[in-house]
Write a protein that holds these residues in place. Structure first.
Motif, PDB file in Angstrom:
ATOM      1  N   VAL A 194      -8.557   9.303  -1.002  1.00  0.00           N
ATOM      2  CA  VAL A 194      -9.310   8.495  -0.028  1.00  0.00           C
ATOM      3  C   VAL A 194      -9.034   7.018  -0.257  1.00  0.00           C
ATOM      4  O   VAL A 194      -8.937   6.223   0.695  1.00  0.00           O
ATOM      5  CB  VAL A 194     -10.819   8.807  -0.134  1.00  0.00           C
ATOM      6  CG1 VAL A 194     -11.633   7.817   0.683  1.00  0.00           C
ATOM      7  CG2 VAL A 194     -11.090  10.232   0.343  1.00  0.00           C
ATOM      8  N   ALA A 197      -5.658   6.184   1.297  1.00  0.00           N
ATOM      9  CA  ALA A 197      -5.788   6.108   2.754  1.00  0.00           C
ATOM     10  C   ALA A 197      -6.558   4.856   3.180  1.00  0.00           C
ATOM     11  O   ALA A 197      -6.198   4.195   4.165  1.00  0.00           O
ATOM     12  CB  ALA A 197      -6.493   7.358   3.270  1.00  0.00           C
ATOM     13  N   VAL A 248      -4.619  11.372   5.862  1.00  0.00           N
ATOM     14  CA  VAL A 248      -5.629  11.380   4.796  1.00  0.00           C
ATOM     15  C   VAL A 248      -5.491  12.651   3.960  1.00  0.00           C
ATOM     16  O   VAL A 248      -5.587  12.611   2.724  1.00  0.00           O
ATOM     17  CB  VAL A 248      -7.050  11.263   5.390  1.00  0.00           C
ATOM     18  CG1 VAL A 248      -8.104  11.420   4.291  1.00  0.00           C
ATOM     19  CG2 VAL A 248      -7.232   9.920   6.093  1.00  0.00           C
TER      20      VAL A 248
END
Length: 275
Positions: A120, A123, A150
C-alpha cells in the motif's frame, strides 16, 4: 484527449528505472537479512537502512520512469512539496512493513502485515507522485487498472519480504531482486496505463518545477545514495564473519600464551606461566 508517451527517450528510462528498482530491492533485502541476524540497536539500524533503501529505490524508479513521460499538447511541471512528501511516505510506510517483519514473532502474520503495509505504501507513493503533476488539462484514472496496480504492489512487497526471511544466499538474493524490480516496474506501468489526460490548451504558465530542474537532480542524488550504501553493505562484515574474526582472535591469544616465555602475559589473557 492528449496522447501519452511513456518513453520519450526510448528504452533508456524504462531500463534505467528498472535498474534502480533492482538496486533498491537488492539493498533492502540484504539489509533485512542482516537485521534478522542482529539484535538490539544493530537490528534497528539495519531495518532503518532497509526501509530507506527500498523506499528510495521505488521512488527513484518511479521518477526516473517519469523522465520519459510526456503528453501531447501540454507542458508538465511537478509540485515540489508534494513530490518530496511522496518520498517521505514511501520510506515511512515501507519502514512500518519492514519493522513488522523484523520484530514480529509470528512469521506468517508478520509477513502478511508487512507485505500489505509495504505494498500500500508503494502504491501510495506512486499515486501521490502522480498527484504532483501539473499540466494544462485534467488527469483521469481507470479504477480497474488502479486496483490491479495496487494488487501487484502488495504481491511484490510480500514476495520481497518472504525472500528476506527465507533466502540468504547472495546469488538467490540477486535473483529475487531482479524479480522484485520487474514487479515494481510492472506496478508502475500498470498504474500509468490507468492514466488518461483531457488536455485544455493554454498559454498560462504552469506552477511547479520542470523535470530537469527538480526530478532529475534529486533522482541522481538518491541513485548515488543507493550505490554508496550498497558498497558499504557489501564491505561490512556479517554477524557470522564477525563471530569468526572474534574466534580467530581468541585462538591467536591462546596460542601466544602457550609459546610465551615464563612470566609473560598477553593482553586480555588471564593465563600466566610461573617462573
Amino acid at each position: 484527449m492528449g496522447h501519452l508517451d511513456h518513453a520519450t527517450f526510448g528504452w533508456l528510462t524504462p531500463a534505467l528505472s528498472y535498474a534502480m528498482a533492482c538496486v533498491g530491492a537488492a539493498l533492502g533485502l540484504r539489509c533485512t537479512v542482516r537485521a534478522l541476524d542482529a539484535t538490539g540497536r544493530s537490528r534497528r539500524n539495519w531495518l532503518l537502512t532497509a526501509a530507506s533503501a527500498i523506499g528510495t529505490g521505488i521512488w527513484t524508479m518511479h521518477f526516473v520512469a517519469m523522465l520519459g513521460f510526456g503528453v501531447t499538447g501540454t507542458d508538465i511541471r511537478y509540485d515540489v512539496p508534494l513530490t518530496i512528501l511522496s518520498l517521505v511516505v514511501a520510506m515511512a510506510v515501507v519502514g512500518v512493513g519492514v519493522f513488522a517483519v523484523g520484530y514480529g514473532r509470528d512469521r506468517v502474520r508478520s509477513l502478511l502485515i508487512g507485505g500489505l503495509t509495504t505494498g500500500v505504501g508503494v502504491a501510495s507513493m506512486h499515486y501521490m507522485g502522480m498527484a504532483a503533476l501539473r499540466l494544462h488539462g485534467e488527469v483521469r484514472f481507470d479504477p480497474l487498472l488502479v486496483a490491479l496496480s495496487v494488487v501487484i504492489a502488495v504481491v511484490a512487497a510480500t514476495a520481497a519480504l518472504w525472500a528476506a526471511l527465507n533466502i540468504h544466499a547472495p546469488a538467490a538474493v540477486a535473483v529475487a531482486s531482479l524479480v522484485m524490480g520487474a514487479a515494481v516496474s510492472s506496478m508502475h506501468y500498470t498504474g500509468m496505463l490507468a492514466v488518461g489526460v483531457d488536455v485544455a490548451p493554454s498559454t498560462a504558465a504552469l506552477p511547479g518545477a520542470t523535470v530537469m530542474q527538480f526530478i532529475f537532480p534529486l533522482a541522481v542524488g538518491l541513485g548515488s545514495y543507493l550505490f554508496i550504501t550498497s558498497a558499504f553493505v557489501a564491505l561490512s562484515p556479517t554477524a557470522k564473519e564477525r563471530a569468526a574474526y572474534a574466534s580467530a582472535g581468541r585462538l591467536t591469544d591462546e596460542r601466544a600464551v602457550d609459546v610465551a616465555p615464563p612470566g609473560f602475559r598477553t593482553a586480555g589473557s588471564t593465563r600466566t606461566h610461573a617462573s
